[in-house]
Design a protein around this motif. Structure first.
Motif, short mmCIF file in Angstrom:
data_model
loop_
_atom_site.label_atom_id
_atom_site.label_comp_id
_atom_site.label_asym_id
_atom_site.label_seq_id
_atom_site.Cartn_x
_atom_site.Cartn_y
_atom_site.Cartn_z
N ILE A 1 -14.89 22.86 49.05
CA ILE A 1 -15.60 22.20 49.83
C ILE A 1 -14.60 21.67 51.08
CG2 ILE A 1 -17.62 21.02 48.24
CD1 ILE A 1 -16.06 18.49 48.51
N ASP A 2 -15.35 20.61 52.54
CA ASP A 2 -14.50 20.49 53.45
C ASP A 2 -14.41 18.96 53.45
OD1 ASP A 2 -15.45 22.63 54.15
OD2 ASP A 2 -17.35 22.01 55.45
N ARG A 3 -13.00 19.25 53.74
CA ARG A 3 -11.87 17.45 53.69
C ARG A 3 -13.11 16.50 54.23
NH1 ARG A 3 -6.49 17.30 52.53
NH2 ARG A 3 -6.50 14.33 53.11
N PRO A 4 -13.34 16.47 55.09
CA PRO A 4 -14.50 15.63 55.81
C PRO A 4 -15.23 14.46 54.87
CG PRO A 4 -14.05 17.08 58.16
CD PRO A 4 -13.43 17.56 56.29
N ASP A 5 -15.71 15.79 54.21
CA ASP A 5 -16.87 15.47 53.66
C ASP A 5 -16.79 14.42 51.81
OD1 ASP A 5 -18.67 16.42 54.87
OD2 ASP A 5 -18.49 18.54 53.45
N VAL A 6 -15.12 14.37 52.54
CA VAL A 6 -14.44 13.54 50.33
C VAL A 6 -14.27 12.41 51.17
CG1 VAL A 6 -12.28 13.38 49.44
CG2 VAL A 6 -13.33 15.82 49.74
N SER A 7 -15.14 11.58 50.26
CA SER A 7 -14.14 10.19 50.01
C SER A 7 -14.29 9.45 49.01
CB SER A 7 -15.71 8.95 50.21
OG SER A 7 -15.48 7.92 50.33
N LEU A 8 -12.80 8.76 48.73
CA LEU A 8 -12.17 8.72 48.32
C LEU A 8 -12.60 6.62 47.50
CD1 LEU A 8 -8.09 8.88 49.52
CD2 LEU A 8 -10.08 9.96 47.66
N ALA A 9 -13.97 6.07 48.05
CA ALA A 9 -14.05 5.42 47.49
C ALA A 9 -14.99 4.59 46.03
CB ALA A 9 -15.38 4.80 48.86
N THR A 10 -14.35 4.40 45.71
CA THR A 10 -15.17 4.11 44.35
C THR A 10 -16.08 2.40 43.94
OG1 THR A 10 -14.72 4.14 41.87
CG2 THR A 10 -12.98 3.38 43.09
N SER A 11 -16.43 2.09 43.07
CA SER A 11 -17.10 1.15 42.91
C SER A 11 -17.81 0.84 41.00
CB SER A 11 -18.57 1.01 43.22
OG SER A 11 -19.52 2.12 43.14
N PHE A 12 -16.69 0.05 40.53
CA PHE A 12 -17.34 -0.12 39.25
C PHE A 12 -17.85 -1.95 38.90
CE2 PHE A 12 -13.10 -0.16 40.84
CZ PHE A 12 -12.68 -0.79 39.91
N GLY A 13 -18.42 -2.23 37.86
CA GLY A 13 -18.64 -3.99 37.13
C GLY A 13 -18.55 -4.25 38.74
N GLY A 14 -18.79 -4.47 39.72
CA GLY A 14 -19.76 -4.94 41.00
C GLY A 14 -18.49 -5.28 41.75
N GLN B 1 -12.04 0.78 48.44
CA GLN B 1 -12.08 1.96 49.61
C GLN B 1 -10.70 3.21 48.78
OE1 GLN B 1 -10.00 -0.17 52.32
NE2 GLN B 1 -7.79 1.27 52.68
N ALA B 2 -10.35 3.16 48.01
CA ALA B 2 -9.32 4.36 47.31
C ALA B 2 -8.94 3.85 45.54
CB ALA B 2 -7.92 4.49 47.77
N PRO B 3 -9.34 5.44 45.05
CA PRO B 3 -9.13 4.96 43.27
C PRO B 3 -7.65 4.69 42.93
CG PRO B 3 -9.81 7.13 43.83
CD PRO B 3 -9.28 5.80 45.26
N LEU B 4 -7.25 4.09 43.01
CA LEU B 4 -5.54 3.58 42.71
C LEU B 4 -5.02 2.21 43.41
CD1 LEU B 4 -3.43 5.70 42.41
CD2 LEU B 4 -2.44 5.70 44.66
N TYR B 5 -4.30 1.53 43.19
CA TYR B 5 -3.65 -0.03 42.47
C TYR B 5 -2.62 0.00 41.62
CZ TYR B 5 -5.99 0.00 37.84
OH TYR B 5 -6.00 0.02 36.28
N ILE B 6 -2.22 -0.92 42.44
CA ILE B 6 -0.60 -1.18 42.32
C ILE B 6 -0.98 -2.44 40.90
CG2 ILE B 6 1.45 -3.10 42.44
CD1 ILE B 6 0.62 -1.74 45.38
#
Length: 370
Positions: free
Chosen positions: A40-53, A57-62
């Motif tokens: 697909i086209d790169r501008p159409d990609v969003s890294l945002a994620t949601s879970f458990g309330g 903004q990204a599916p990565l954490y320290i």
């Protein structure tokens, strides 16, 4: 030995372990089926994620690491700075040291003072009282609470717990008694499907599977023993990839951590059902070897490369990666067979999506409509 000395030992032994690691783990037994026209086209990609309330903004954490000594306080300060600059969430290490000795509070509170607007998770053990859980949350103004479970670490730990039967009831009380989402996480030995289902019934909001493949705390604690006589516990538990497969179709949202080495492992984890992916040892090594700017650059690069992978795979969101076809190989496939997990459906789950896309393309080319 003081608590501060033990915390410093943990960091030292973890770094020795990561520098000696072969780099191989069961993530290498997960591969994507390549579909050459799925992109697909790169501008159409969003890294945002949601879970458990929770929304990130990204599916990565320290993920949880340290705190409790002057040296580890400096590490937490630098990790918080990296989290702030890269925009990812961060978890504290176990705050038991603070709950026993408030004089070390600053070694944890730097996670908030140096990252005032970020998503910060406090971290406690499963024997903590509800009142102390609230103290930990208040110190960090935490957005969520991690409760770590770690029987395979406690067992060889010279000063470790030997009574585990109260943990289930205590987790349930904490989940009901605090005002932020509760995440229960392992520390590197994995959560089985049965455990995740139990956590769901206890009112826990999210499970961090935290499987084998990264820092081995049983090995660390055995290294602190005079006779090092618990070597048979080295490598105990299930890998993160195995835990993700074991938790297929469980309603409780799951996170993946343990042995995540690169953006491809992040994509693999998301494709196997993780809502977000945590990294500890790999990020700590970069920080210790090369400093905060290098860690910020690493996290930023990982996010950019994850978006590139998603573009190639045709995934507009992290959740869309669960529609991508994946193949399970080797010992991981044997694990699935023994646990009754059907891997064939994972290799064919994009079929209906591709069929609909092909029909739409054909209609566009012919001018017809459905």
């Amino acid at each position: 030995m003081t608590s501060a000395q033990r915390k410093d030992d943990h960091v030292r032994l973890a770094m020795e372990q990561h520098r000696a690691h072969s780099g191989l783990n069961q993530f290498d037994e997960v591969s994507f089926v390549h579909h050459a026209l799925a992109g697909i086209d790169r501008p159409d990609v969003s890294l945002a994620t949601s879970f458990g309330g929770i929304e990130w903004q990204a599916p990565l954490y320290i993920n949880a690491m340290t705190g409790g000594s002057a040296k580890t306080g400096e590490i937490n300060r630098d990790l918080a700075t990296a989290a702030r600059e890269s925009g990812v969430a961060i978890a504290s290490g176990s705050m038991n040291a603070y709950l026993k000795d408030p004089s070390c509070a600053h070694t944890f509170s730097v996670l908030r003072t140096h990252n005032p607007d970020g998503f910060v998770m406090a971290n406690i053990n499963a024997t903590t009282s509800v009142d102390n859980a609230r103290r930990a949350i208040d110190l960090l103004r935490a957005d969520a609470l991690q409760i770590h479970v770690n029987t395979a670490q406690e067992t060889p730990m010279p000063e470790g717990d030997r009574s585990f039967s109260s943990w289930v009831g205590q987790i349930e009380q904490i989940a009901a008694g605090v005002d932020v989402p509760v995440i229960v996480k392992e520390v590197g030995n994995g959560l089985s499907r049965q455990t995740v289902l139990l956590l769901q019934n206890l009112g826990v909001r999210v499970a961090d599977l935290a499987g084998r493949g990264g820092t081995d705390f049983a090995r660390i604690e055995n290294g602190r023993r005079e006779l090092a006589d618990y070597a048979f516990l080295h490598g105990w538990g299930q890998s993160t990839a195995a835990c993700l497969l074991d938790a297929q179709d469980v309603a409780l949202p799951v996170l993946a951590s343990g042995g995540v080495r690169n953006p491809l492992d992040v994509a693999r984890s998301l494709a196997l059902g993780a809502r977000a992916v945590g990294v500890s040892g790999g990020f700590l090594r970069t920080l210790m070897d090369d400093g905060v700017p290098a860690l910020v650059a690493q996290i930023t690069t990982w996010l950019d490369q994850l978006a590139a992978l998603m573009t190639m795979l045709g995934a507009r969101t992290p959740a869309d990666l669960t529609r991508c076809d994946v193949l399970i190989h080797g010992s991981l496939r044997d694990f699935c067979a023994d646990r009754g997990i059907d891997t064939s459906r994972l290799a064919q789950r994009s079929a209906s999506t591709h069929s609909l896309a092909s029909i739409d393309t054909l209609h566009d080319l012919t001018g017809s409509t459905r």
